[in-house]
Enzyme design. Structure first.
Site, mmCIF file in Angstrom:
data_model
loop_
_atom_site.group_PDB
_atom_site.id
_atom_site.type_symbol
_atom_site.label_atom_id
_atom_site.label_comp_id
_atom_site.label_asym_id
_atom_site.label_seq_id
_atom_site.Cartn_x
_atom_site.Cartn_y
_atom_site.Cartn_z
ATOM 1 N N HIS A 170 4.122 82.717 41.825
ATOM 2 C CA HIS A 170 4.715 82.587 40.492
ATOM 3 C C HIS A 170 6.107 81.987 40.610
ATOM 4 O O HIS A 170 6.977 82.525 41.281
ATOM 5 C CB HIS A 170 4.783 83.935 39.782
ATOM 6 N N HIS A 225 1.518 79.717 38.784
ATOM 7 C CA HIS A 225 2.110 79.557 37.456
ATOM 8 C C HIS A 225 3.617 79.642 37.616
ATOM 9 O O HIS A 225 4.107 80.050 38.677
ATOM 10 C CB HIS A 225 1.600 80.667 36.515
ATOM 11 N N GLU A 272 3.816 75.933 31.346
ATOM 12 C CA GLU A 272 5.135 76.519 31.068
ATOM 13 C C GLU A 272 6.128 75.971 32.077
ATOM 14 O O GLU A 272 6.849 75.022 31.799
ATOM 15 C CB GLU A 272 5.061 78.050 31.127
ATOM 16 N N HIS A 281 -7.741 84.282 49.154
ATOM 17 C CA HIS A 281 -8.366 84.827 47.952
ATOM 18 C C HIS A 281 -7.424 85.749 47.173
ATOM 19 O O HIS A 281 -6.848 86.679 47.714
ATOM 20 C CB HIS A 281 -9.624 85.611 48.329
#
Length: 211
Positions: free
Chosen positions: A112, A81, A62, A107
């Site tokens: 984003h 992302h 995206e 972790h």
């Protein structure tokens, strides 16, 4: 005939959509290790000496491109992302997510885009960065959230804090010699660089040439 290039199943191009009209493969440079249980999709640039651990997802289907700098580690369960709209700038180039050199994403951290993280940053376990820019040498302690702000270099964000106004970001404490986690990222990066060289480099392309 031209060589046929095969890729591991966990490294794949993005699908063609209105917002990503070209199928692009990840660009993974030498001396990095991508675990077979990690997923790398689309226009993702992974620099040398990067270690990507099991169940990490770097998904450039995206918001693109996504850039991971030299010596950075992407640990277990990390998600990177970006949105189709919104970019950050680095050296006059635009990215959905830009992550600098020798940075640790511990972790289950999430980054984003649009987001930019500088060099020598430690993003602790289950931390979250969204629509933000993180300066060099910052420590984001575990479970801290950073949303819609710019964090100056050499600051730390205490564990569990939610930073979502620029006023909060400007008041973050400065890292000094008394801060117990001052050198933690250096140790994590050192370990992961060695792991990147020690693990099998499963992403190497297999070129099959017809005789």
């Amino acid at each position: 005939m031209q060589p046929v290039t095969l890729y591991p199943k966990n490294i794949m191009p993005n699908p063609v959509t209105s917002f990503t009209p070209q199928r692009l493969m990840p660009n993974i440079m030498s001396n990095s290790a991508i675990h077979p249980q990690a997923s790398i999709i689309g226009q993702v640039i992974i620099s040398p000496e990067v270690n990507v651990a099991p169940f990490a997802s770097i998904r450039g289907d995206e918001g693109t491109p996504i850039y991971i700098g030299r010596g950075t580690n992407v640990q277990d369960g990390v998600v990177i992302h970006g949105l189709k709209h919104g970019r950050v700038n680095h050296n006059n180039r635009e990215y959905s997510v830009y992550i600098g050199e020798n940075t640790s994403l511990a972790h289950q951290a999430q980054v984003h885009g649009p987001a930019k993280i500088g060099n020598n940053v430690f993003a602790g376990m289950q931390s979250f960065v969204y629509k933000s820019e993180i300066g060099d040498n910052v420590v984001i302690e575990p479970a801290a959230k950073v949303i819609g702000v710019k964090v100056a270099p050499n600051r730390y964000i205490p564990a569990g804090e939610i930073i979502k106004t620029q006023e909060q970001a400007d008041k973050l404490p400065v890292i000094n010699e008394n801060y117990p986690n001052k050198h933690m990222n250096e140790e994590v990066v050192e370990v992961n660089k060695e792991l990147a060289l020690a693990y099998p480099s499963n992403y190497y392309l297999i070129n099959l040439q017809n005789a």
